[in-house]
Design a protein around this motif. Structure first.
Motif, mmCIF file in Angstrom:
data_model
loop_
_atom_site.group_PDB
_atom_site.id
_atom_site.type_symbol
_atom_site.label_atom_id
_atom_site.label_comp_id
_atom_site.label_asym_id
_atom_site.label_seq_id
_atom_site.Cartn_x
_atom_site.Cartn_y
_atom_site.Cartn_z
ATOM 1 N N ASN A 155 0.833 -1.212 0.000
ATOM 2 C CA ASN A 155 0.000 0.000 0.000
ATOM 3 C C ASN A 155 0.862 1.255 0.000
ATOM 4 N N GLU A 156 1.933 1.213 0.781
ATOM 5 C CA GLU A 156 2.829 2.371 0.857
ATOM 6 C C GLU A 156 3.513 2.613 -0.500
ATOM 7 N N VAL A 157 3.989 1.527 -1.130
ATOM 8 C CA VAL A 157 4.695 1.684 -2.411
ATOM 9 C C VAL A 157 3.743 2.182 -3.502
ATOM 10 N N PHE A 158 2.589 1.552 -3.612
ATOM 11 C CA PHE A 158 1.682 1.941 -4.694
ATOM 12 C C PHE A 158 0.944 3.252 -4.387
ATOM 13 N N GLY A 159 0.811 3.557 -3.085
ATOM 14 C CA GLY A 159 0.128 4.800 -2.715
ATOM 15 C C GLY A 159 1.007 6.033 -2.911
ATOM 16 N N ASN A 160 2.325 5.858 -2.803
ATOM 17 C CA ASN A 160 3.225 7.017 -2.933
ATOM 18 C C ASN A 160 4.349 6.702 -3.915
ATOM 19 N N TYR A 161 3.999 6.124 -5.049
ATOM 20 C CA TYR A 161 5.036 5.650 -5.979
ATOM 21 C C TYR A 161 5.954 6.767 -6.458
ATOM 22 N N SER A 162 5.416 7.998 -6.537
ATOM 23 C CA SER A 162 6.229 9.070 -7.126
ATOM 24 C C SER A 162 7.381 9.481 -6.204
ATOM 25 N N ASP A 163 7.297 9.071 -4.913
ATOM 26 C CA ASP A 163 8.378 9.446 -3.991
ATOM 27 C C ASP A 163 9.412 8.341 -3.793
ATOM 28 N N GLN A 164 9.211 7.189 -4.417
ATOM 29 C CA GLN A 164 10.026 6.009 -4.066
ATOM 30 C C GLN A 164 11.146 5.755 -5.081
ATOM 31 N N PRO A 165 12.281 5.234 -4.608
ATOM 32 C CA PRO A 165 13.349 4.896 -5.554
ATOM 33 C C PRO A 165 13.009 3.652 -6.392
ATOM 34 N N THR A 166 13.747 3.504 -7.481
ATOM 35 C CA THR A 166 13.496 2.425 -8.444
ATOM 36 C C THR A 166 13.397 1.048 -7.791
ATOM 37 N N LEU A 167 14.400 0.758 -6.948
ATOM 38 C CA LEU A 167 14.463 -0.577 -6.368
ATOM 39 C C LEU A 167 13.223 -0.877 -5.510
ATOM 40 N N THR A 168 12.754 0.126 -4.780
ATOM 41 C CA THR A 168 11.559 -0.055 -3.947
ATOM 42 C C THR A 168 10.325 -0.323 -4.820
ATOM 43 N N LEU A 169 10.248 0.394 -5.939
ATOM 44 C CA LEU A 169 9.095 0.188 -6.825
ATOM 45 C C LEU A 169 9.082 -1.244 -7.359
ATOM 46 N N ILE A 170 10.271 -1.732 -7.702
ATOM 47 C CA ILE A 170 10.359 -3.101 -8.226
ATOM 48 C C ILE A 170 10.030 -4.108 -7.120
ATOM 49 N N THR A 171 10.633 -3.898 -5.939
ATOM 50 C CA THR A 171 10.347 -4.816 -4.823
ATOM 51 C C THR A 171 8.854 -4.792 -4.486
ATOM 52 N N GLY A 172 8.282 -3.596 -4.475
ATOM 53 C CA GLY A 172 6.855 -3.467 -4.161
ATOM 54 C C GLY A 172 5.999 -4.295 -5.118
ATOM 55 N N THR A 173 6.373 -4.283 -6.396
ATOM 56 C CA THR A 173 5.608 -5.044 -7.390
ATOM 57 C C THR A 173 5.756 -6.542 -7.135
ATOM 58 N N VAL A 174 6.990 -6.975 -6.841
ATOM 59 C CA VAL A 174 7.217 -8.406 -6.590
ATOM 60 C C VAL A 174 6.483 -8.848 -5.318
ATOM 61 N N VAL A 175 6.548 -8.005 -4.277
ATOM 62 C CA VAL A 175 5.848 -8.366 -3.037
ATOM 63 C C VAL A 175 4.339 -8.414 -3.286
ATOM 64 N N PHE A 176 3.836 -7.503 -4.131
ATOM 65 C CA PHE A 176 2.406 -7.566 -4.459
ATOM 66 C C PHE A 176 2.055 -8.894 -5.136
#
Lengths: 78, 482
Positions: free
Chosen positions: B219-240
């Motif tokens: 929720n944190e990654v997808f809710g605030n994607y514009s503030d997150q670094p690349t690696l977090t966005l990728i991890t967030g997708t995999v965790v989803f």
């Protein structure tokens, strides 16, 4: 019926690339691993080409087993 | 009532005891009791929409009989089938898609410079509507294709539609499998009941320990994607990817397990989809009851009609089927793009090989036979699936596109969501257990393993411990929104 079954068995072997196939009227898609929904379309196309017939789409959807296919071919040929 | 709620764990034993101890001798009473229990289960959420389920049941019960009466009269048969399809799809369309179509329509006019008043209704989506309407529709469709005969027993039919384990999020059972089970005596079998209970336990573990613990991070990654670094966005997708799998397959395990407790056998709905070696393989292993439904009632009729166009015809049928699948999941362009991408991923499979495998097979899944040497294929398939999840998880299509843009190019990194180490360890544990158990119906199916009895029971207790100790804040099941 038998003569169609032999011909169809050959056709199935070729389309599904499995030489072990021997059909009987009760054979269904469940009995043959390679007979899935996409290969089913190839089988229909091949049967129509071989026997130079054209089935109605709604008729194809009602087939339950090889027996139904043979009956449909016989009906079209007669 | 949620499967992961206290109410359910009071409801379940009461229903179980009445069903087996007081009503054992008479299947008519048993069925009627299950019907009432199922309606109570549903009414716990919202009693008003019970009328919709009842209406849908009466409609297809009567139409099923009418279609069968007219089985030799093609025109009348089609007429009755059309009534069923039109009413079912209209109900689904109204509740699920009304606002989507209205707003898409207004947007379309906006782009050509005509401004219309924004108008939308506050429509609540009745839980489970996409699941039970598909189930009743398949009943009428199968009768019209002479695949099954209708039942005259209304109570059995209504229970088949509303049976509580599968009412709100599937598996979408077919009449050919489930309906006959309502018409014959069920026998209590200790082994099957134990198997059911351990499947419920595994489902609860996946839902409560894995899915619900992944939720805050995702929720944190997808809710605030514009503030997150690349690696977090990728991890967030995999965790989803693991969240949604644990959530939905966990739900399914509980549903199948509960059905086993009552002597019913549901079809397998997941077969270790993340070990799939290509997209077509993935769709034979993920939400099998839906993909085989779409295969039988959307793909096959289309492909037969397009059969003279050869591979192009087959690809078109596949592509349309996946657009429908996207729309089934949700009324939004992001879901349509998600479906479209899965359809596009079939392109190389269809055009490169002479023969290939289908969207899904109605035969039911076979044992998962993935090998360690398949790993490169497994990883690339999983990557493709993850790319599509960005569209699936994002609120809108614009969000999904901006999310992808942020992966490649992001100026305003102000924070990075953090994930608990325990969550990562649990995900790794899930993958390892499922890999070892991939030839079984579910991860915790250890009854037949040749290991010490005490060791076996320790595993069960360990899972229970994890559920109580690491259980996260309760979240709704993701698939309830569909």
């Amino acid at each position: 019926m038998n003569e169609y079954l032999n011909d169809l068995s050959n056709l199935f072997r070729e389309v599904l690339e499995n030489d072990d196939i021997t059909l009987n009227p009760e054979t269904t898609a469940n009995d043959i691993e390679e007979w899935d929904s996409i290969n089913h379309i190839y089988l229909v196309v091949e049967i129509e080409k071989t026997y130079q017939i054209k089935f109605k789409s709604s008729q194809i959807l009602e087939w339950k087993n090889v027996g139904d296919i043979v009956s449909a071919i016989i009906e079209k040929k007669s | 009532m949620l499967f992961n709620s206290i109410e359910f764990f009071i409801f379940l034993p009461i229903v179980f005891i009445c069903y087996w101890f007081f009503l054992k001798k008479n299947i008519k009473y048993q069925n009627f009791f299950l019907l009432i229990a199922s309606y109570v289960f549903y009414a716990w959420w919202d009693w008003r929409f019970l009328s919709l389920i009842l209406f849908s049941s009466i409609l297809d019960y009567l139409i099923g009989l009418k279609i069968f009466e007219n089985k030799d009269r093609e025109k009348s048969k089609k007429y009755w089938l059309w009534i069923s399809m039109t009413i079912n799809l209209s109900i689904l369309g109204f509740f699920k898609y009304f606002n989507f179509f209205i707003s898409s329509f207004i947007d379309a006019f906006d782009t050509i410079g005509i401004s219309l008043n924004h108008y939308s209704l506050n429509i609540i989506l009745p839980v489970g509507i996409s699941f039970y309407t598909f189930q009743t529709m398949s009943y009428s469709l199968d009768i019209s294709k002479n695949k099954i005969e209708p039942t005259k027993d209304f109570i059995a039919f209504a229970t088949f539609v509303a049976f509580f384990p599968q009412l709100v999020a599937g598996p979408i059972e077919r009449a050919s499998n489930l309906l006959p089970q309502f018409l014959k005596q069920r026998k209590f079998d200790y082994k099957i009941a134990l198997d059911g209970a351990s499947q419920i336990l595994w489902g609860l573990f996946k839902k409560i320990v894995i899915a619900d613990n992944c939720a805050p991070y995702v929720n944190e990654v997808f809710g605030n994607y514009s503030d997150q670094p690349t690696l977090t966005l990728i991890t967030g997708t995999v965790v989803f990817a693991f969240q949604i799998y644990a959530d939905f397959s966990g739900y399914t395990d509980i549903a199948i397990g509960v059905a086993k407790l009552f002597g019913f056998d549901f079809k397998q709905n997941f077969n270790y989809p993340y070990f799939a070696t290509n997209i077509s393989d993935f769709w034979k292993k993920w939400h099998i009851s839906l993909s085989s439904w779409l295969n039988d009632y959307v793909f096959t009729p289309l492909a037969i009609n397009f059969r003279n166009h050869k591979k192009r015809g087959i690809f078109s049928a596949v592509f349309i089927t996946f657009l429908v699948s996207g729309l089934w999941h949700g009324a939004g362009w992001n879901f349509i793009v998600w479906g479209g991408l899965h359809g596009l991923f079939y392109l190389p499979i269809i055009f490169s090989k002479k023969r290939f495998t289908a969207i899904s097979t109605a035969k039911g899944p076979k044992k998962n036979t993935a090998k360690i040497s398949d790993l490169p294929k497994i990883i690339s398939t999983f990557t493709l699936v993850c790319i599509t999840y960005i569209f699936f998880r994002s609120e809108t299509l614009t969000d999904a596109l901006l999310f992808i843009k942020s992966i490649f190019y992001n100026h305003s990194i102000t924070r990075a969501a953090t994930i608990e180490t325990s969550v990562i360890l649990f995900i790794i544990l899930l993958v390892l257990v499922e890999w070892l158990q991939r030839d079984k119906q579910y991860g915790l199916q250890i009854q037949s393993l040749k290991i010490n009895r005490i060791f076996k029971w320790s595993i069960y207790y360990l899972v229970i411990f994890f559920i109580f100790w690491y259980g996260a804040e309760k979240q709704d099941f993701i698939y309830f929104q569909f």
